[in-house]
Design a protein around this motif. Structure first.
Motif, PDB file in Angstrom:
ATOM      1  N   ALA A 114       0.829  -1.208   0.000  1.00  0.00           N
ATOM      2  CA  ALA A 114       0.000   0.000   0.000  1.00  0.00           C
ATOM      3  C   ALA A 114       0.864   1.261   0.000  1.00  0.00           C
ATOM      4  CB  ALA A 114      -0.924  -0.005   1.216  1.00  0.00           C
ATOM      5  N   GLU A 115       1.882   1.288   0.838  1.00  0.00           N
ATOM      6  CA  GLU A 115       2.788   2.438   0.861  1.00  0.00           C
ATOM      7  C   GLU A 115       3.402   2.679  -0.515  1.00  0.00           C
ATOM      8  OE1 GLU A 115       4.896   3.180   5.115  1.00  0.00           O
ATOM      9  OE2 GLU A 115       5.603   1.435   4.005  1.00  0.00           O
ATOM     10  N   ASN A 116       3.797   1.604  -1.167  1.00  0.00           N
ATOM     11  CA  ASN A 116       4.446   1.738  -2.469  1.00  0.00           C
ATOM     12  C   ASN A 116       3.496   2.287  -3.529  1.00  0.00           C
ATOM     13  OD1 ASN A 116       6.845   0.894  -1.437  1.00  0.00           O
ATOM     14  ND2 ASN A 116       6.838  -1.128  -2.389  1.00  0.00           N
ATOM     15  N   GLN A 117       2.205   2.024  -3.391  1.00  0.00           N
ATOM     16  CA  GLN A 117       1.257   2.612  -4.334  1.00  0.00           C
ATOM     17  C   GLN A 117       1.176   4.127  -4.142  1.00  0.00           C
ATOM     18  OE1 GLN A 117      -2.549   0.723  -4.752  1.00  0.00           O
ATOM     19  NE2 GLN A 117      -1.614  -0.925  -5.960  1.00  0.00           N
ATOM     20  N   ALA A 118       1.228   4.562  -2.891  1.00  0.00           N
ATOM     21  CA  ALA A 118       1.236   6.006  -2.630  1.00  0.00           C
ATOM     22  C   ALA A 118       2.516   6.643  -3.157  1.00  0.00           C
ATOM     23  CB  ALA A 118       1.082   6.262  -1.130  1.00  0.00           C
ATOM     24  N   LEU A 119       3.636   5.956  -2.978  1.00  0.00           N
ATOM     25  CA  LEU A 119       4.906   6.452  -3.510  1.00  0.00           C
ATOM     26  C   LEU A 119       4.882   6.515  -5.038  1.00  0.00           C
ATOM     27  CD1 LEU A 119       7.341   4.463  -1.193  1.00  0.00           C
ATOM     28  CD2 LEU A 119       7.082   6.947  -1.221  1.00  0.00           C
ATOM     29  N   LYS A 120       4.257   5.521  -5.654  1.00  0.00           N
ATOM     30  CA  LYS A 120       4.191   5.497  -7.117  1.00  0.00           C
ATOM     31  C   LYS A 120       3.356   6.663  -7.652  1.00  0.00           C
ATOM     32  CE  LYS A 120       3.376   2.499 -11.112  1.00  0.00           C
ATOM     33  NZ  LYS A 120       3.092   3.672 -11.952  1.00  0.00           N
ATOM     34  N   TRP A 121       2.302   7.016  -6.934  1.00  0.00           N
ATOM     35  CA  TRP A 121       1.496   8.161  -7.358  1.00  0.00           C
ATOM     36  C   TRP A 121       2.362   9.425  -7.403  1.00  0.00           C
ATOM     37  CZ3 TRP A 121      -0.473  12.313  -4.049  1.00  0.00           C
ATOM     38  CH2 TRP A 121      -1.335  13.193  -4.740  1.00  0.00           C
ATOM     39  N   ILE A 122       3.155   9.625  -6.364  1.00  0.00           N
ATOM     40  CA  ILE A 122       4.046  10.791  -6.326  1.00  0.00           C
ATOM     41  C   ILE A 122       5.093  10.683  -7.427  1.00  0.00           C
ATOM     42  CG2 ILE A 122       5.760  12.010  -4.937  1.00  0.00           C
ATOM     43  CD1 ILE A 122       4.205  11.094  -2.443  1.00  0.00           C
ATOM     44  N   SER A 123       5.686   9.513  -7.569  1.00  0.00           N
ATOM     45  CA  SER A 123       6.707   9.293  -8.583  1.00  0.00           C
ATOM     46  C   SER A 123       6.172   9.561  -9.983  1.00  0.00           C
ATOM     47  CB  SER A 123       7.233   7.859  -8.474  1.00  0.00           C
ATOM     48  OG  SER A 123       8.185   7.572  -9.471  1.00  0.00           O
ATOM     49  N   MET A 128       8.822  10.271 -13.175  1.00  0.00           N
ATOM     50  CA  MET A 128       9.895   9.294 -12.989  1.00  0.00           C
ATOM     51  C   MET A 128       9.617   8.033 -13.809  1.00  0.00           C
ATOM     52  SD  MET A 128      12.336  10.218 -10.733  1.00  0.00           S
ATOM     53  CE  MET A 128      12.376  11.765 -11.623  1.00  0.00           C
ATOM     54  N   PRO A 129      10.647   7.268 -14.149  1.00  0.00           N
ATOM     55  CA  PRO A 129      10.432   6.013 -14.880  1.00  0.00           C
ATOM     56  C   PRO A 129       9.692   4.989 -14.026  1.00  0.00           C
ATOM     57  CG  PRO A 129      12.723   6.221 -14.195  1.00  0.00           C
ATOM     58  CD  PRO A 129      12.082   7.542 -13.908  1.00  0.00           C
ATOM     59  N   LYS A 130       9.129   3.988 -14.682  1.00  0.00           N
ATOM     60  CA  LYS A 130       8.370   2.964 -13.956  1.00  0.00           C
ATOM     61  C   LYS A 130       9.222   2.232 -12.926  1.00  0.00           C
ATOM     62  CE  LYS A 130       4.920   1.999 -17.537  1.00  0.00           C
ATOM     63  NZ  LYS A 130       4.333   0.958 -18.434  1.00  0.00           N
ATOM     64  N   SER A 131      10.522   2.159 -13.163  1.00  0.00           N
ATOM     65  CA  SER A 131      11.419   1.442 -12.252  1.00  0.00           C
ATOM     66  C   SER A 131      11.759   2.241 -11.004  1.00  0.00           C
ATOM     67  CB  SER A 131      12.716   1.091 -12.985  1.00  0.00           C
ATOM     68  OG  SER A 131      13.323   2.269 -13.508  1.00  0.00           O
ATOM     69  N   ALA A 132      11.330   3.502 -10.931  1.00  0.00           N
ATOM     70  CA  ALA A 132      11.637   4.332  -9.765  1.00  0.00           C
ATOM     71  C   ALA A 132      10.920   3.803  -8.534  1.00  0.00           C
ATOM     72  CB  ALA A 132      11.234   5.781 -10.034  1.00  0.00           C
ATOM     73  N   GLY A 133      11.427   4.148  -7.390  1.00  0.00           N
ATOM     74  CA  GLY A 133      10.799   3.720  -6.146  1.00  0.00           C
ATOM     75  C   GLY A 133      11.510   4.309  -4.958  1.00  0.00           C
ATOM     76  N   GLY A 134      10.964   4.069  -3.794  1.00  0.00           N
ATOM     77  CA  GLY A 134      11.577   4.641  -2.607  1.00  0.00           C
ATOM     78  C   GLY A 134      10.941   4.146  -1.337  1.00  0.00           C
ATOM     79  N   VAL A 135      10.822   5.061  -0.366  1.00  0.00           N
ATOM     80  CA  VAL A 135      10.407   4.662   0.962  1.00  0.00           C
ATOM     81  C   VAL A 135       9.931   5.895   1.721  1.00  0.00           C
ATOM     82  CG1 VAL A 135      12.757   4.958   1.891  1.00  0.00           C
ATOM     83  CG2 VAL A 135      11.163   3.417   3.044  1.00  0.00           C
ATOM     84  N   PHE A 136       9.047   5.681   2.681  1.00  0.00           N
ATOM     85  CA  PHE A 136       8.666   6.742   3.605  1.00  0.00           C
ATOM     86  C   PHE A 136       9.619   6.734   4.790  1.00  0.00           C
ATOM     87  CE2 PHE A 136       4.580   6.106   1.437  1.00  0.00           C
ATOM     88  CZ  PHE A 136       4.241   7.426   1.159  1.00  0.00           C
ATOM     89  N   VAL A 137      10.214   7.888   5.055  1.00  0.00           N
ATOM     90  CA  VAL A 137      11.112   8.028   6.200  1.00  0.00           C
ATOM     91  C   VAL A 137      10.542   9.076   7.154  1.00  0.00           C
ATOM     92  CG1 VAL A 137      13.147   7.294   4.922  1.00  0.00           C
ATOM     93  CG2 VAL A 137      12.555   9.722   5.005  1.00  0.00           C
ATOM     94  N   GLN A 138      11.276   9.337   8.220  1.00  0.00           N
ATOM     95  CA  GLN A 138      10.756  10.178   9.299  1.00  0.00           C
ATOM     96  C   GLN A 138      10.422  11.595   8.847  1.00  0.00           C
ATOM     97  OE1 GLN A 138      13.542  10.747  12.449  1.00  0.00           O
ATOM     98  NE2 GLN A 138      12.232  12.101  13.604  1.00  0.00           N
ATOM     99  N   GLY A 139      11.334  12.228   8.132  1.00  0.00           N
ATOM    100  CA  GLY A 139      11.121  13.613   7.727  1.00  0.00           C
ATOM    101  C   GLY A 139      12.132  14.015   6.683  1.00  0.00           C
ATOM    102  N   GLY A 140      12.083  15.289   6.284  1.00  0.00           N
ATOM    103  CA  GLY A 140      12.943  15.762   5.223  1.00  0.00           C
ATOM    104  C   GLY A 140      14.418  15.674   5.524  1.00  0.00           C
ATOM    105  N   THR A 141      14.781  15.848   6.778  1.00  0.00           N
ATOM    106  CA  THR A 141      16.198  15.764   7.141  1.00  0.00           C
ATOM    107  C   THR A 141      16.746  14.371   6.859  1.00  0.00           C
ATOM    108  OG1 THR A 141      16.030  17.502   8.815  1.00  0.00           O
ATOM    109  CG2 THR A 141      17.836  15.927   9.052  1.00  0.00           C
ATOM    110  N   ILE A 142      16.007  13.338   7.275  1.00  0.00           N
ATOM    111  CA  ILE A 142      16.435  11.963   7.029  1.00  0.00           C
ATOM    112  C   ILE A 142      16.338  11.633   5.539  1.00  0.00           C
ATOM    113  CG2 ILE A 142      16.012   9.535   7.564  1.00  0.00           C
ATOM    114  CD1 ILE A 142      17.139  11.179   9.875  1.00  0.00           C
ATOM    115  N   GLY A 143      15.324  12.166   4.866  1.00  0.00           N
ATOM    116  CA  GLY A 143      15.190  11.921   3.440  1.00  0.00           C
ATOM    117  C   GLY A 143      16.340  12.509   2.649  1.00  0.00           C
ATOM    118  N   ASN A 144      16.682  13.770   2.928  1.00  0.00           N
ATOM    119  CA  ASN A 144      17.800  14.405   2.221  1.00  0.00           C
ATOM    120  C   ASN A 144      19.116  13.682   2.513  1.00  0.00           C
ATOM    121  OD1 ASN A 144      16.413  16.468   0.874  1.00  0.00           O
ATOM    122  ND2 ASN A 144      16.453  17.805   2.653  1.00  0.00           N
ATOM    123  N   LEU A 145      19.336  13.361   3.776  1.00  0.00           N
ATOM    124  CA  LEU A 145      20.572  12.672   4.152  1.00  0.00           C
ATOM    125  C   LEU A 145      20.676  11.321   3.455  1.00  0.00           C
ATOM    126  CD1 LEU A 145      23.160  12.356   5.809  1.00  0.00           C
ATOM    127  CD2 LEU A 145      21.739  11.618   7.743  1.00  0.00           C
TER     128      LEU A 145
END
Length: 449
Positions: A114-123, A128-145
């Motif tokens: 389910a999380e990955n479907q939400a990420l795909k909507w943003i992607s 982004m290409p279909k192969s793109a993907g990621g993860v939900f992290v705590q906040g922008g600081t952790i995401g940027n790092l």
């Protein structure tokens, strides 16, 4: 302590009642109290015998909760507040009650799916290409790092003998970029923005080329652009910077923690042209996509690079290496709650059209706020809002005047607006991310100036 008995059921009913009342009624603004004040009233809450569930909940409702500022109050316009939808808040209760683990596919396949479907909507919004993907992290600081760690990992493979790594970004970039450089023990090259406080691609190209020529033993491994600066809401030249990065083989990261949420609005999506060039980007649904704290969406163009950089290896983790999507492999974490699920639930339940409409409403209020400021002879608008941040000055005020006004505004329970700084001068700013914020709310606050 781990048995659902009659006492626990009574407490559950109390907690659900409190939660429903909080959701159904207008949020209080409230405000902080001193440690000494709270200590005098509350005392020590951790005891051998325990307070009991009812007493602890009463203490929280009557004292502790009221010593916090509600981020979803329509006149909380400081920093970047939050305005989670009712569906998202309710589902956050479900996430807490379900004891779900979100670090691996093995333990949380349904939630990760389910999380990955939400990420795909943003992607997909970002092209982004279909192969793109990621993860939900705590906040922008952790995401940027996490993104920058992946960028350096990739650069090390190409330049194994490099002596010094450097991040290039605007002087208007979020403080977390400097923090990431400090944590990673790398250099940072801050580049001047233009007269509208935007970082431009041609300037980036020129400065980087000059820097690399002068510093032969250093290498810029990442260029960071900002899609909606925190202070002013400015969007950098995403296309120009992306092309400059690609021409030089440098990782291109876009910090869109606040602003990239507006990708969901067709009315302003064109402002983000160039985001499709990014190697990685972030956006925080807990800021302007109506999710509860804490949820930052981190997206990679090529997730394989991120997995190589972040996967932790140990004997007890070998059973997780099954080829499935393990969220722990894409950021600097292992244990994680499924923090993207409340966002997914609200998005799935309401549909994306509702999100676009809510986004447009907040930007309309921002434009109206700018109009009110332009009509007030005591005030000076700093910049026409591109998104939903309205920055302005009170003519003739000192820094102390701003602080005194802000404190009184909160003490009078009118609103929460904190001073900021721009070009060495004190300013005020409205960060409008709450669809419940009305023009009349801004008029009420501006009337005190």
């Amino acid at each position: 302590m781990h048995e659902f008995n009659d006492e626990v059921e009574l407490l559950a009913n109390e907690i659900l009642e409190y939660s429903l009342v909080r959701l159904k009624t207008d949020p209080p603004l409230d405000g902080p109290r001193t440690w000494e004040d709270l200590q005098d009233e509350v005392g020590n809450t951790i005891t051998p015998e325990g307070l009991g569930g009812h007493a602890a909940l009463t203490l929280f409702k009557d004292v502790l909760a009221k010593a916090c500022i509600s981020t979803d109050h329509p006149r909380n316009l400081a920093f970047i507040p939050s305005a989670p939808s009712e569906y998202a808040n309710l589902f956050d209760l479900v996430v807490g009650a379900s004891a779900l683990y979100g670090g691996s596919w093995m333990e949380g396949a349904g939630a990760v799916f389910a999380e990955n479907q939400a990420l795909k909507w943003i992607s997909d919004l970002a092209g982004m290409p279909k192969s793109a993907g990621g993860v939900f992290v705590q906040g922008g600081t952790i995401g940027n790092l996490s993104a920058l760690v992946a960028a350096r990992h990739e650069a090390r493979k190409r330049y194994p003998d490099n002596q010094k790594w450097v991040i290039a970004c605007s002087k208007e970039a979020h403080a977390s970029i400097k923090s990431a450089a400090d944590v990673m023990d790398v250099g940072i090259l801050q580049i001047e923005s233009d007269q509208n406080f935007k970082l431009q691609g041609d300037v980036v190209a020129k400065v980087i080329d000059e820097y690399q020529l002068k510093h032969q033993t250093h290498r810029i491994f990442a260029i960071v652009a900002t899609a909606g600066t925190t202070n002013l809401g400015v969007i950098d030249d995403l296309s120009g910077i992306g092309n400059a990065a690609r021409a030089r083989g440098i990782w291109y990261h876009v910090d869109g923690a606040y602003g990239l949420a507006a990708l969901c609005s067709p009315s302003v999506k064109h402002l983000f042209t160039g985001i499709e060039l990014a190697d990685s980007f972030i956006v925080d649904p807990h800021k302007w996509l109506f999710a509860p704290f804490d949820a930052c969406a981190l997206i990679y163009r090529n997730p394989i690079v991120a997995r190589e950089a972040h996967t932790q290896h140990a004997g007890y983790l070998e059973s997780l290496d099954t080829g499935e999507w393990n969220p722990s492999d894409y950021a600097i974490h292992l244990t994680r709650r499924v923090r993207g699920l409340p966002f997914w639930f609200s998005l799935a339940a309401h549909g994306t059209n509702e999100y676009a409409a809510a986004m447009d409403k907040t930007m309309f209020i921002a434009r109206e706020g700018a109009r009110l400021i332009n009509e007030n002879s005591n005030l000076e608008l700093i910049l026409k809002p591109e998104l939903s941040i309205v920055a302005f000055k009170r003519k003739g005020w000192s820094g102390a005047d701003y602080q005194k006004w802000s404190a009184k505004l909160l003490a009078d329970q009118i609103g929460f607006v904190t001073p900021s700084t721009h070009l060495g001068e004190r300013i005020l700013r409205f960060a409008i991310v709450n669809p419940w914020t009305k023009v009349s709310d801004l008029e009420l606050i501006l009337g005190t100036l």
